[in-house]
Design a protein around this motif. Structure first.
Motif, PDB file in Angstrom:
ATOM      1  N   SER A  58      10.540   0.022   4.572  1.00 52.66           N
ATOM      2  CA  SER A  58       9.481   0.245   5.563  1.00 52.66           C
ATOM      3  C   SER A  58       9.446  -0.839   6.629  1.00 52.66           C
ATOM      4  O   SER A  58       8.770  -0.671   7.657  1.00 52.66           O
ATOM      5  CB  SER A  58       8.118   0.314   4.859  1.00 52.66           C
ATOM      6  OG  SER A  58       8.098   1.354   3.910  1.00 52.66           O
ATOM      7  N   GLY A  59      10.124  -1.962   6.385  1.00 49.29           N
ATOM      8  CA  GLY A  59      10.195  -3.028   7.376  1.00 49.29           C
ATOM      9  C   GLY A  59       8.868  -3.735   7.585  1.00 49.29           C
ATOM     10  O   GLY A  59       8.012  -3.779   6.695  1.00 49.29           O
TER      11      GLY A  59
ATOM     12  N   LEU B  78       9.193  -2.594  -4.360  1.00 48.35           N
ATOM     13  CA  LEU B  78       9.778  -3.533  -3.397  1.00 48.35           C
ATOM     14  C   LEU B  78      10.852  -2.858  -2.551  1.00 48.35           C
ATOM     15  O   LEU B  78      10.982  -3.151  -1.352  1.00 48.35           O
ATOM     16  CB  LEU B  78      10.367  -4.739  -4.136  1.00 48.35           C
ATOM     17  CG  LEU B  78       9.370  -5.726  -4.762  1.00 48.35           C
ATOM     18  CD1 LEU B  78      10.109  -6.902  -5.378  1.00 48.35           C
ATOM     19  CD2 LEU B  78       8.363  -6.219  -3.728  1.00 48.35           C
ATOM     20  N   GLN B  79      11.607  -1.963  -3.140  1.00 49.43           N
ATOM     21  CA  GLN B  79      12.635  -1.250  -2.381  1.00 49.43           C
ATOM     22  C   GLN B  79      12.003  -0.358  -1.308  1.00 49.43           C
ATOM     23  O   GLN B  79      12.492  -0.295  -0.176  1.00 49.43           O
ATOM     24  CB  GLN B  79      13.499  -0.420  -3.327  1.00 49.43           C
ATOM     25  CG  GLN B  79      14.437  -1.259  -4.189  1.00 49.43           C
ATOM     26  CD  GLN B  79      15.239  -0.421  -5.167  1.00 49.43           C
ATOM     27  OE1 GLN B  79      14.682   0.387  -5.896  1.00 49.43           O
ATOM     28  NE2 GLN B  79      16.550  -0.616  -5.194  1.00 49.43           N
ATOM     29  N   VAL B  80      10.913   0.318  -1.670  1.00 49.02           N
ATOM     30  CA  VAL B  80      10.213   1.167  -0.698  1.00 49.02           C
ATOM     31  C   VAL B  80       9.670   0.325   0.448  1.00 49.02           C
ATOM     32  O   VAL B  80       9.804   0.675   1.630  1.00 49.02           O
ATOM     33  CB  VAL B  80       9.070   1.946  -1.381  1.00 49.02           C
ATOM     34  CG1 VAL B  80       8.202   2.650  -0.341  1.00 49.02           C
ATOM     35  CG2 VAL B  80       9.632   2.951  -2.367  1.00 49.02           C
ATOM     36  N   LEU B  81       9.060  -0.809   0.122  1.00 45.86           N
ATOM     37  CA  LEU B  81       8.497  -1.673   1.156  1.00 45.86           C
ATOM     38  C   LEU B  81       9.590  -2.319   1.997  1.00 45.86           C
ATOM     39  O   LEU B  81       9.400  -2.556   3.198  1.00 45.86           O
ATOM     40  CB  LEU B  81       7.616  -2.750   0.511  1.00 45.86           C
ATOM     41  CG  LEU B  81       6.333  -2.247  -0.163  1.00 45.86           C
ATOM     42  CD1 LEU B  81       5.566  -3.410  -0.777  1.00 45.86           C
ATOM     43  CD2 LEU B  81       5.455  -1.513   0.840  1.00 45.86           C
ATOM     44  N   SER B  82      10.725  -2.607   1.372  1.00 47.98           N
ATOM     45  CA  SER B  82      11.843  -3.175   2.129  1.00 47.98           C
ATOM     46  C   SER B  82      12.347  -2.183   3.167  1.00 47.98           C
ATOM     47  O   SER B  82      12.679  -2.557   4.302  1.00 47.98           O
ATOM     48  CB  SER B  82      12.969  -3.566   1.173  1.00 47.98           C
ATOM     49  OG  SER B  82      14.085  -4.072   1.877  1.00 47.98           O
TER      50      SER B  82
ATOM     51  N   ARG C  67      -8.238  -1.476   3.344  1.00 49.47           N
ATOM     52  CA  ARG C  67      -7.109  -0.848   2.661  1.00 49.47           C
ATOM     53  C   ARG C  67      -5.893  -0.926   3.576  1.00 49.47           C
ATOM     54  O   ARG C  67      -5.549   0.025   4.274  1.00 49.47           O
ATOM     55  CB  ARG C  67      -7.430   0.605   2.310  1.00 49.47           C
ATOM     56  CG  ARG C  67      -8.542   0.745   1.277  1.00 49.47           C
ATOM     57  CD  ARG C  67      -8.763   2.186   0.897  1.00 49.47           C
ATOM     58  NE  ARG C  67      -9.777   2.319  -0.134  1.00 49.47           N
ATOM     59  CZ  ARG C  67     -10.188   3.477  -0.648  1.00 49.47           C
ATOM     60  NH1 ARG C  67      -9.650   4.609  -0.200  1.00 49.47           N
ATOM     61  NH2 ARG C  67     -11.116   3.508  -1.580  1.00 49.47           N
ATOM     62  N   PRO C  68      -5.240  -2.074   3.577  1.00 47.09           N
ATOM     63  CA  PRO C  68      -4.158  -2.294   4.546  1.00 47.09           C
ATOM     64  C   PRO C  68      -2.849  -1.633   4.138  1.00 47.09           C
ATOM     65  O   PRO C  68      -2.679  -1.172   3.003  1.00 47.09           O
ATOM     66  CB  PRO C  68      -4.013  -3.819   4.527  1.00 47.09           C
ATOM     67  CG  PRO C  68      -4.345  -4.187   3.117  1.00 47.09           C
ATOM     68  CD  PRO C  68      -5.430  -3.237   2.696  1.00 47.09           C
ATOM     69  N   ARG C  69      -1.938  -1.603   5.078  1.00 47.91           N
ATOM     70  CA  ARG C  69      -0.553  -1.268   4.767  1.00 47.91           C
ATOM     71  C   ARG C  69       0.078  -2.515   4.152  1.00 47.91           C
ATOM     72  O   ARG C  69      -0.307  -3.634   4.475  1.00 47.91           O
ATOM     73  CB  ARG C  69       0.192  -0.855   6.040  1.00 47.91           C
ATOM     74  CG  ARG C  69      -0.437   0.326   6.763  1.00 47.91           C
ATOM     75  CD  ARG C  69       0.253   0.583   8.092  1.00 47.91           C
ATOM     76  NE  ARG C  69       1.590   1.119   7.897  1.00 47.91           N
ATOM     77  CZ  ARG C  69       1.868   2.417   7.780  1.00 47.91           C
ATOM     78  NH1 ARG C  69       0.890   3.314   7.830  1.00 47.91           N
ATOM     79  NH2 ARG C  69       3.100   2.838   7.611  1.00 47.91           N
ATOM     80  N   TRP C  70       1.043  -2.322   3.280  1.00 47.50           N
ATOM     81  CA  TRP C  70       1.671  -3.443   2.596  1.00 47.50           C
ATOM     82  C   TRP C  70       3.132  -3.572   3.010  1.00 47.50           C
ATOM     83  O   TRP C  70       3.791  -2.581   3.292  1.00 47.50           O
ATOM     84  CB  TRP C  70       1.576  -3.254   1.081  1.00 47.50           C
ATOM     85  CG  TRP C  70       0.173  -3.301   0.571  1.00 47.50           C
ATOM     86  CD1 TRP C  70      -0.661  -2.236   0.380  1.00 47.50           C
ATOM     87  CD2 TRP C  70      -0.566  -4.461   0.215  1.00 47.50           C
ATOM     88  NE1 TRP C  70      -1.879  -2.658  -0.078  1.00 47.50           N
ATOM     89  CE2 TRP C  70      -1.849  -4.026  -0.194  1.00 47.50           C
ATOM     90  CE3 TRP C  70      -0.285  -5.823   0.201  1.00 47.50           C
ATOM     91  CZ2 TRP C  70      -2.840  -4.902  -0.608  1.00 47.50           C
ATOM     92  CZ3 TRP C  70      -1.270  -6.700  -0.218  1.00 47.50           C
ATOM     93  CH2 TRP C  70      -2.526  -6.243  -0.616  1.00 47.50           C
TER      94      TRP C  70
ATOM     95  N   GLY D 134       5.415  -1.762   7.194  1.00 49.43           N
ATOM     96  CA  GLY D 134       4.866  -1.617   5.855  1.00 49.43           C
ATOM     97  C   GLY D 134       4.547  -0.180   5.497  1.00 49.43           C
ATOM     98  O   GLY D 134       4.884   0.758   6.224  1.00 49.43           O
ATOM     99  N   ALA D 135       3.882  -0.005   4.382  1.00 51.10           N
ATOM    100  CA  ALA D 135       3.527   1.329   3.903  1.00 51.10           C
ATOM    101  C   ALA D 135       2.191   1.270   3.188  1.00 51.10           C
ATOM    102  O   ALA D 135       1.812   0.238   2.627  1.00 51.10           O
ATOM    103  CB  ALA D 135       4.607   1.864   2.958  1.00 51.10           C
ATOM    104  N   THR D 136       1.466   2.366   3.216  1.00 53.04           N
ATOM    105  CA  THR D 136       0.186   2.440   2.517  1.00 53.04           C
ATOM    106  C   THR D 136       0.420   2.712   1.033  1.00 53.04           C
ATOM    107  O   THR D 136       1.497   3.161   0.625  1.00 53.04           O
ATOM    108  CB  THR D 136      -0.687   3.559   3.100  1.00 53.04           C
ATOM    109  OG1 THR D 136      -0.037   4.823   2.878  1.00 53.04           O
ATOM    110  CG2 THR D 136      -0.909   3.353   4.583  1.00 53.04           C
ATOM    111  N   GLY D 137      -0.605   2.444   0.245  1.00 54.59           N
ATOM    112  CA  GLY D 137      -0.500   2.732  -1.176  1.00 54.59           C
ATOM    113  C   GLY D 137      -0.250   4.201  -1.442  1.00 54.59           C
ATOM    114  O   GLY D 137       0.492   4.565  -2.357  1.00 54.59           O
TER     115      GLY D 137
END
Length: 270
Positions: A205-206, A199-203, A247-250, A209-212
């Motif tokens: 990324s705004g 969650l911190q990584v995705l936060s 395979r979306p960005r999250w 988002g970010a890929t797996g």
């Protein structure tokens, strides 16, 4: 585990029904053959009355039908019960673990050496210490073990009090037994440990988002472990796809932002 004992009882009942039904067929056929031989021998001494023969045949057919019905009910009931168990184990991980424990574990206990036992259980305990709350399939895949081997060692560890498990929907989750009640509560909370880091990584990324793959590289974790935690976050609506792709960005959801803030406040207060 209670589920394993219940599964063993169910299998014994189902198999007994199938075997009992099969035995009734054998007895019915045997009785019919003996009766036919007796009738043939009797006819050599005297000519049977035609009406009497028809009545005897009617009685034989009725008896045969009854035997067939008794057999059909037992055999079909036992077979249906076995099919239900095996089909349920395909859909529900809880049933799969119980079935493996009931069938595979007794055989493996006589085949696996003590040295291999200790090595494999050590690997499982070490992995559970770092990934408490992981479910059966994720643990199996991460360690590269077979279904039966994983179920066997987990059952042994749990019987010795070294591992605890609990049911979570269709899944069964595991952790080492030395955890406190507070730690177990945090494990059952979807935002803890690796999930909190995701969650911190995705936060950061705004909205983009970010890929797996990006998350995996940043956190330096395996693909299987990342998939396990991402699935749990998705189920709890803490993350969402940032785009419509296979395979979306999250990205972190609004619910995830609130959960992240609460978790960070909790960790700072400790």
């Amino acid at each position: 585990m209670r589920e394993v004992r219940l599964m063993q009882v169910s299998l014994i009942i189902a198999v007994s029904m199938v075997v009992a039904g099969s035995e009734i067929i054998d007895f019915s056929e045997s009785d019919a053959n003996e009766e036919n031989e007796f009738e043939s021998e009797a006819l050599t001494f005297a000519e049977a009355d035609e009406a009497g023969q028809e009545e005897a045949v009617g009685r034989d057919n009725t008896g045969g039908d009854d035997g067939g019905r008794i057999n059909f009910g037992l055999f079909t009931g036992g077979t249906a019960m076995l099919l239900s168990i095996f089909m349920g184990s395909v859909v529900l991980e809880v049933m799969k673990v119980a079935l493996l424990g009931a069938i595979v574990t007794p055989f493996l206990s006589t085949m696996i050496s003590v040295r291999d036992d200790l090595l494999t259980r050590g690997r499982i305990l070490g992995y559970l210490e770092g990934n408490a709350g992981i479910h059966f399939s994720a643990l199996r895949d991460a360690l590269g073990l077979a279904n039966g081997v994983t179920a066997y060692h987990l059952q042994i560890l749990e019987s010795k009090g070294e591992v605890l498990s609990w049911r979570n929907g269709k899944l069964r989750r595991y952790a080492v037994s030395g955890l406190s009640s507070e730690e177990i509560a945090r494990i059952r909370n979807p935002v803890s440990g690796t999930r909190l880091a995701i969650l911190q990584v995705l936060s950061e990324s705004g909205l983009v988002g970010a890929t797996g793959k990006n998350i995996q590289i940043k956190l330096k974790i395996s693909r299987q472990l990342l998939s396990h935690h991402m699935r749990e976050l998705r189920i709890n609506d803490l993350i969402e796809p940032a785009e419509e792709k296979k395979r979306p960005r999250w990205r972190i959801s609004s619910k995830g932002i609130a959960a992240l803030a609460n978790s960070l406040e909790f960790s700072q207060s400790q």
